[in-house]
Design a protein around this motif. Sequence first.
Motif, mmCIF file in Angstrom:
data_model
loop_
_atom_site.group_PDB
_atom_site.id
_atom_site.type_symbol
_atom_site.label_atom_id
_atom_site.label_comp_id
_atom_site.label_asym_id
_atom_site.label_seq_id
_atom_site.Cartn_x
_atom_site.Cartn_y
_atom_site.Cartn_z
ATOM 1 N N SER A 178 0.833 -1.200 0.000
ATOM 2 C CA SER A 178 0.000 0.000 0.000
ATOM 3 C C SER A 178 0.865 1.246 0.000
ATOM 4 C CB SER A 178 -0.909 0.001 1.229
ATOM 5 O OG SER A 178 -0.130 0.251 2.380
ATOM 6 N N ASP A 179 0.286 2.356 -0.383
ATOM 7 C CA ASP A 179 1.022 3.618 -0.422
ATOM 8 C C ASP A 179 1.509 4.034 0.963
ATOM 9 O OD1 ASP A 179 0.733 3.752 -3.074
ATOM 10 O OD2 ASP A 179 -0.589 5.496 -3.135
ATOM 11 N N GLU A 180 0.655 3.817 1.950
ATOM 12 C CA GLU A 180 1.049 4.202 3.311
ATOM 13 C C GLU A 180 2.236 3.362 3.769
ATOM 14 O OE1 GLU A 180 -2.805 2.654 3.869
ATOM 15 O OE2 GLU A 180 -2.445 3.617 1.920
ATOM 16 N N MET A 181 2.171 2.070 3.428
ATOM 17 C CA MET A 181 3.263 1.147 3.754
ATOM 18 C C MET A 181 4.577 1.651 3.156
ATOM 19 S SD MET A 181 3.904 -2.279 4.692
ATOM 20 C CE MET A 181 4.093 -1.118 6.005
ATOM 21 N N ASN A 182 4.513 2.025 1.893
ATOM 22 C CA ASN A 182 5.708 2.531 1.215
ATOM 23 C C ASN A 182 6.271 3.766 1.914
ATOM 24 O OD1 ASN A 182 5.885 0.647 -0.867
ATOM 25 N ND2 ASN A 182 4.387 1.744 -2.110
ATOM 26 N N LYS A 183 5.416 4.716 2.168
ATOM 27 C CA LYS A 183 5.850 5.959 2.822
ATOM 28 C C LYS A 183 6.464 5.630 4.179
ATOM 29 C CE LYS A 183 4.481 8.964 -0.279
ATOM 30 N NZ LYS A 183 5.406 9.806 -1.008
ATOM 31 N N GLN A 184 5.830 4.707 4.869
ATOM 32 C CA GLN A 184 6.302 4.268 6.185
ATOM 33 C C GLN A 184 7.722 3.707 6.087
ATOM 34 O OE1 GLN A 184 4.359 4.375 8.975
ATOM 35 N NE2 GLN A 184 5.908 3.478 10.320
ATOM 36 N N VAL A 185 7.889 2.756 5.180
ATOM 37 C CA VAL A 185 9.197 2.119 5.010
ATOM 38 C C VAL A 185 10.241 3.162 4.634
ATOM 39 C CG1 VAL A 185 10.523 0.502 3.591
ATOM 40 C CG2 VAL A 185 8.234 -0.114 4.367
ATOM 41 N N LEU A 186 9.879 3.990 3.668
ATOM 42 C CA LEU A 186 10.796 5.006 3.168
ATOM 43 C C LEU A 186 11.226 5.961 4.277
ATOM 44 C CD1 LEU A 186 11.729 5.347 0.265
ATOM 45 C CD2 LEU A 186 10.071 7.189 0.010
ATOM 46 N N LYS A 187 10.246 6.514 4.934
ATOM 47 C CA LYS A 187 10.495 7.490 5.999
ATOM 48 C C LYS A 187 11.355 6.864 7.110
ATOM 49 C CE LYS A 187 8.925 11.704 7.467
ATOM 50 N NZ LYS A 187 8.726 12.893 6.617
ATOM 51 N N ASP A 188 10.935 5.690 7.561
ATOM 52 C CA ASP A 188 11.656 4.986 8.623
ATOM 53 C C ASP A 188 13.103 4.727 8.239
ATOM 54 O OD1 ASP A 188 9.399 4.894 10.145
ATOM 55 O OD2 ASP A 188 9.581 2.750 10.603
ATOM 56 N N ILE B 139 10.236 -13.017 10.928
ATOM 57 C CA ILE B 139 10.199 -11.652 11.460
ATOM 58 C C ILE B 139 9.104 -11.530 12.520
ATOM 59 C CG2 ILE B 139 9.665 -9.240 10.856
ATOM 60 C CD1 ILE B 139 11.009 -9.780 8.118
ATOM 61 N N GLU B 140 7.960 -12.101 12.209
ATOM 62 C CA GLU B 140 6.845 -12.102 13.163
ATOM 63 C C GLU B 140 7.269 -12.739 14.492
ATOM 64 O OE1 GLU B 140 3.589 -14.656 12.219
ATOM 65 O OE2 GLU B 140 2.086 -13.227 12.923
ATOM 66 N N GLU B 150 0.172 -6.857 12.088
ATOM 67 C CA GLU B 150 0.476 -7.237 10.712
ATOM 68 C C GLU B 150 1.222 -6.115 9.992
ATOM 69 O OE1 GLU B 150 -1.889 -8.744 6.742
ATOM 70 O OE2 GLU B 150 -2.872 -8.950 8.690
ATOM 71 N N GLU B 151 0.777 -4.900 10.220
ATOM 72 C CA GLU B 151 1.412 -3.737 9.595
ATOM 73 C C GLU B 151 2.882 -3.612 9.980
ATOM 74 O OE1 GLU B 151 -1.113 -0.468 10.674
ATOM 75 O OE2 GLU B 151 -1.277 0.124 8.560
ATOM 76 N N TYR B 152 3.133 -3.824 11.259
ATOM 77 C CA TYR B 152 4.503 -3.666 11.756
ATOM 78 C C TYR B 152 5.418 -4.727 11.142
ATOM 79 C CZ TYR B 152 8.217 -2.524 15.068
ATOM 80 O OH TYR B 152 9.410 -2.126 15.629
ATOM 81 N N MET B 197 13.750 -4.337 15.870
ATOM 82 C CA MET B 197 12.507 -5.090 16.054
ATOM 83 C C MET B 197 12.249 -5.418 17.510
ATOM 84 S SD MET B 197 12.718 -7.914 13.036
ATOM 85 C CE MET B 197 13.131 -7.453 11.356
ATOM 86 N N LYS B 198 13.307 -5.772 18.194
ATOM 87 C CA LYS B 198 13.161 -6.350 19.540
ATOM 88 C C LYS B 198 12.644 -5.352 20.583
ATOM 89 C CE LYS B 198 16.837 -9.651 18.562
ATOM 90 N NZ LYS B 198 18.110 -10.230 18.997
#
Lengths: 198, 198
Positions: A178-188, B139-140, B150-152, B197-198
């Motif tokens: 999802s777009d939010e997922m992408n932004k999340q990964v990118l930002k993080d 990872i889970e 799930e998102e995390y 993660m931890k």
Amino acid sequence: MASKDRILRLKDDTRNNILAASIDIVKEEGWQALSMRKIADKIEYTAPIIYEYFANKDAILNELTRQGYVKLGNLMQQAISEHSDPAEQLEAMWLAYWNFAFAEKELYQVMYGVEVNCCAMQNMCPDIQKPMNMLWDKIEEIIPADKRTEEYVDTKYYTCWSVVHGLISINMTRKLTSDEMNKQVLKDAIGGIIASMK
Amino acid sequence: MASKDRILRLKDDTRNNILAASIDIVKEEGWQALSMRKIADKIEYTAPIIYEYFANKDAILNELTRQGYVKLGNLMQQAISEHSDPAEQLEAMWLAYWNFAFAEKELYQVMYGVEVNCCAMQNMCPDIQKPMNMLWDKIEEIIPADKRTEEYVDTKYYTCWSVVHGLISINMTRKLTSDEMNKQVLKDAIGGIIASMK
DNA sequence: TAAATAATCTAACACTGTTAAGCAAAGGTA
DNA sequence: TACCTTTGCTTAACAGTGTTAGATTATTTA
């Protein structure tokens, strides 16, 4: 009827021969050189018989892709079995992934759509180098003077680039995030790496 | 001789028309549909005249690649100009890179060898999903129960995958990083993400 | 041995990138 | 104006591509 079995086994053999010949050709000459007639030559048949085993050329690529994932899965299973701590297992799995990519370079290419053929790297004109240099220089600027070695800048640069390019590639070849997922990964990820520089 | 200038300008026009027609075709039908005859059709000429402007098809791809890098460079320059803090500038530059990739998808594909055409994603058979699932599950397992949504898990999974796949792609398309550099980036990035993660 | 079936090939179609040869219009020169 | 040269562009071809239909050969079955 045992003879039927024998015949089926023979059919299976040529099917495998087709796949093996394909990989051989790709290893020798690259994916863009793979043609039905070359495969046929290698298994000492003519091109049309290949269509008795595979619907079309894409079906061959698909099967090789599938086999690639099976191999990768097995290597990961092995990586797990060699460690007991989950974190170590995970690290070993990613390392197995990395090693697989280079041990079975051709399979990795078809599995993940990594083109090699063209452009970009041979004629390294200034235009092409500019964006990279801008990023590199900016990273150099951010890193405090006492840590600022070429190697360190390189590491940060490639880490950033890898995560951004990797995420882009993944999104382009399969659209399942999802777009939010992408932004999340990118930002993080980017934020984390930048923070780690200072 | 002003007429000579006019003629040179016309020549330049058709050169640009060739490039524009190419991009148009690719946007409509994808890279694998781009052919010299289709380009010629679009600019209302026959195929051989293209060779008066470009040595071959690859030269067209190379020029489009170059133009892509120029555009990307300009966008990055703009990103810099919109911030004053170097860290913010760098983040904006990567964001510009990200946005460019999707705004000019076709250019990005040819610049970085991201294939789209084939396999892998349509027929998502279990074999293909297995390696991904193994990584996801591991990872889970590592993430403590109180954070385990799930998102995390997704975020961590895609972050890891991106950096590993990105580094592999970069290494496969242009070979300019040393082995130690790769190991360094890999170890640092994966280790960092696992630790987080931890 | 004759008929039926399976295995394989030849030939073709429509496409690809690329090159050589030819034609037709334009330009320069006498 | 007449000729010659250059330019712009096209047609035709070559060798290659994926793919299909039809013919041919070999094998099995009755």
